[in-house]
Design a protein around this motif. Sequence first.
Motif, PDB file in Angstrom:
ATOM      1  N   ILE A  95       0.851  -1.187   0.000  1.00 60.88           N
ATOM      2  CA  ILE A  95       0.000   0.000   0.000  1.00 60.88           C
ATOM      3  C   ILE A  95       0.887   1.237   0.000  1.00 60.88           C
ATOM      4  O   ILE A  95       1.814   1.339   0.807  1.00 60.88           O
ATOM      5  CB  ILE A  95      -0.930   0.036   1.221  1.00 60.88           C
ATOM      6  N   VAL A  96       0.628   2.148  -0.915  1.00 54.21           N
ATOM      7  CA  VAL A  96       1.299   3.449  -0.887  1.00 54.21           C
ATOM      8  C   VAL A  96       0.393   4.395  -0.111  1.00 54.21           C
ATOM      9  O   VAL A  96      -0.719   4.701  -0.525  1.00 54.21           O
ATOM     10  CB  VAL A  96       1.553   3.999  -2.304  1.00 54.21           C
ATOM     11  N   MET A  97       0.866   4.827   1.052  1.00 55.36           N
ATOM     12  CA  MET A  97       0.116   5.748   1.902  1.00 55.36           C
ATOM     13  C   MET A  97       0.669   7.152   1.662  1.00 55.36           C
ATOM     14  O   MET A  97       1.838   7.427   1.932  1.00 55.36           O
ATOM     15  CB  MET A  97       0.247   5.380   3.375  1.00 55.36           C
ATOM     16  N   GLU A 104      -5.767  17.618   3.995  1.00 52.39           N
ATOM     17  CA  GLU A 104      -5.984  17.004   5.306  1.00 52.39           C
ATOM     18  C   GLU A 104      -6.497  15.575   5.133  1.00 52.39           C
ATOM     19  O   GLU A 104      -7.499  15.154   5.730  1.00 52.39           O
ATOM     20  CB  GLU A 104      -6.955  17.838   6.155  1.00 52.39           C
ATOM     21  N   THR A 105      -5.771  14.811   4.326  1.00 50.55           N
ATOM     22  CA  THR A 105      -6.217  13.481   3.936  1.00 50.55           C
ATOM     23  C   THR A 105      -5.053  12.490   3.907  1.00 50.55           C
ATOM     24  O   THR A 105      -3.934  12.842   3.530  1.00 50.55           O
ATOM     25  CB  THR A 105      -6.868  13.521   2.531  1.00 50.55           C
ATOM     26  N   ILE A 106      -5.337  11.255   4.320  1.00 56.15           N
ATOM     27  CA  ILE A 106      -4.440  10.131   4.089  1.00 56.15           C
ATOM     28  C   ILE A 106      -5.034   9.315   2.947  1.00 56.15           C
ATOM     29  O   ILE A 106      -6.175   8.859   3.026  1.00 56.15           O
ATOM     30  CB  ILE A 106      -4.297   9.234   5.332  1.00 56.15           C
ATOM     31  N   GLN A 107      -4.256   9.143   1.899  1.00 52.43           N
ATOM     32  CA  GLN A 107      -4.708   8.358   0.751  1.00 52.43           C
ATOM     33  C   GLN A 107      -3.989   7.009   0.755  1.00 52.43           C
ATOM     34  O   GLN A 107      -2.769   6.949   0.856  1.00 52.43           O
ATOM     35  CB  GLN A 107      -4.398   9.097  -0.544  1.00 52.43           C
ATOM     36  N   ASP A 219     -10.078  -4.602   0.664  1.00 54.39           N
ATOM     37  CA  ASP A 219     -10.996  -3.556   1.114  1.00 54.39           C
ATOM     38  C   ASP A 219     -11.231  -3.675   2.616  1.00 54.39           C
ATOM     39  O   ASP A 219     -11.247  -2.677   3.339  1.00 54.39           O
ATOM     40  CB  ASP A 219     -12.317  -3.668   0.355  1.00 54.39           C
ATOM     41  N   ARG A 220     -11.383  -4.896   3.112  1.00 57.96           N
ATOM     42  CA  ARG A 220     -11.566  -5.094   4.555  1.00 57.96           C
ATOM     43  C   ARG A 220     -10.289  -4.740   5.323  1.00 57.96           C
ATOM     44  O   ARG A 220     -10.346  -4.204   6.428  1.00 57.96           O
ATOM     45  CB  ARG A 220     -11.984  -6.544   4.842  1.00 57.96           C
ATOM     46  N   GLN A 221      -9.139  -5.047   4.729  1.00 55.10           N
ATOM     47  CA  GLN A 221      -7.875  -4.680   5.376  1.00 55.10           C
ATOM     48  C   GLN A 221      -7.777  -3.177   5.585  1.00 55.10           C
ATOM     49  O   GLN A 221      -7.369  -2.704   6.651  1.00 55.10           O
ATOM     50  CB  GLN A 221      -6.699  -5.170   4.518  1.00 55.10           C
ATOM     51  N   ARG A 222      -8.140  -2.411   4.559  1.00 56.56           N
ATOM     52  CA  ARG A 222      -8.062  -0.952   4.669  1.00 56.56           C
ATOM     53  C   ARG A 222      -9.028  -0.438   5.734  1.00 56.56           C
ATOM     54  O   ARG A 222      -8.723   0.505   6.455  1.00 56.56           O
ATOM     55  CB  ARG A 222      -8.362  -0.312   3.310  1.00 56.56           C
ATOM     56  N   ASN A 274      -9.176  12.505   7.375  1.00 54.86           N
ATOM     57  CA  ASN A 274      -9.925  11.897   6.282  1.00 54.86           C
ATOM     58  C   ASN A 274      -9.097  10.806   5.606  1.00 54.86           C
ATOM     59  O   ASN A 274      -7.873  10.876   5.575  1.00 54.86           O
ATOM     60  CB  ASN A 274     -10.294  12.955   5.226  1.00 54.86           C
ATOM     61  N   PHE A 275      -9.805   9.808   5.075  1.00 52.29           N
ATOM     62  CA  PHE A 275      -9.155   8.726   4.358  1.00 52.29           C
ATOM     63  C   PHE A 275      -9.732   8.608   2.953  1.00 52.29           C
ATOM     64  O   PHE A 275     -10.939   8.735   2.753  1.00 52.29           O
ATOM     65  CB  PHE A 275      -9.354   7.387   5.075  1.00 52.29           C
ATOM     66  N   GLU A 276      -8.850   8.358   1.995  1.00 55.57           N
ATOM     67  CA  GLU A 276      -9.278   8.023   0.641  1.00 55.57           C
ATOM     68  C   GLU A 276      -8.636   6.694   0.271  1.00 55.57           C
ATOM     69  O   GLU A 276      -7.434   6.513   0.448  1.00 55.57           O
ATOM     70  CB  GLU A 276      -8.848   9.100  -0.364  1.00 55.57           C
ATOM     71  N   ASN A 277      -9.432   5.758  -0.215  1.00 55.40           N
ATOM     72  CA  ASN A 277      -8.939   4.434  -0.562  1.00 55.40           C
ATOM     73  C   ASN A 277      -9.069   4.183  -2.050  1.00 55.40           C
ATOM     74  O   ASN A 277     -10.076   4.544  -2.662  1.00 55.40           O
ATOM     75  CB  ASN A 277      -9.736   3.358   0.187  1.00 55.40           C
TER      76      ASN A 277
END
Length: 309
Positions: A95-97, A104-107, A219-222, A274-277
Amino acid sequence: MEKRRIRKKSSKKKWWVLTPIIILAVILLSIIGYGFHLYNEVKNNVNDKMHEQVSGDVIDVERTKERIGNQENINVLLLGIDSETSITGRSDALIVMTLKPDEETIQLVSIPRDTRTTIVGRGTEDKINHAHAFGGPEMAIATVENFLDIDIDYFARVNMDGMAELVDLVGPITVNNHLEFSQGGNSFPTGNITLTGDETMNYVRMRKEDPRGDFGRTDRQRKVIEGIVREGAKISNVTRITAMLDVLGNNVSTNMTFSDMTSLFSDYRQTAKNFENYQMEGSGTMINSIYYYIVPEEEVVKVRDMIES
């Protein structure tokens, strides 16, 4: 990016990444200021047990410092290793974080583990998750950088051992589940559900009943990563923070030093709002009787633009 099933006690432990928890532990200590003894305990834990240096040819430390000083996006490669030691083995999760202070987001961008690409340092085409097995984090970093044409600033590697204990320390965690299923004696209805450590392991292990295979599992891991980050941010008990760091020290390695963490996340902590997946897309194919996942160039360009925007 997601595939099959896992047994209850397999030597190949497929899992995900916990760097956000390291980050939050350090943020919490800097915010709450628990005192000199705890500060030194955390500092020594990070520098002595978690820190793993990588070559300057792979990660340009000065470039990263300049990015942090300018409040630019920072990329962290998260590696989940299917080995009990986390020192060897394939990176079953990649995963590239990206920390985006302006938004103000973690992608979180997940790369399918079977993605066929050039393994930097070997010059061969292979599954991207083999890079770590061939050459550790340095080869994994170089291969991901080459695949996406991006710069990686930090990496964090985690093995599965101790993760159920960590969830119990910060949790239980809450996730929004979209598929009703049972695994390992636990039932998971749809909607918001709370998970203990053991339940979390069963929740992320299931693949066979998921119509999306490995993609559903990722998806569940994230979702679990997000749940742990949110619960970890609430911790205010010194004993629990110390215990959490002990678990992390035994299961996580990163090229971040304690100083890196404190300076980075004093400026980037708002990104956890905030998170973006996103999951990279492509198609599966057989080449020489081996299954590979082929990601088209237009998808690579799309993801690169997402990361750099």
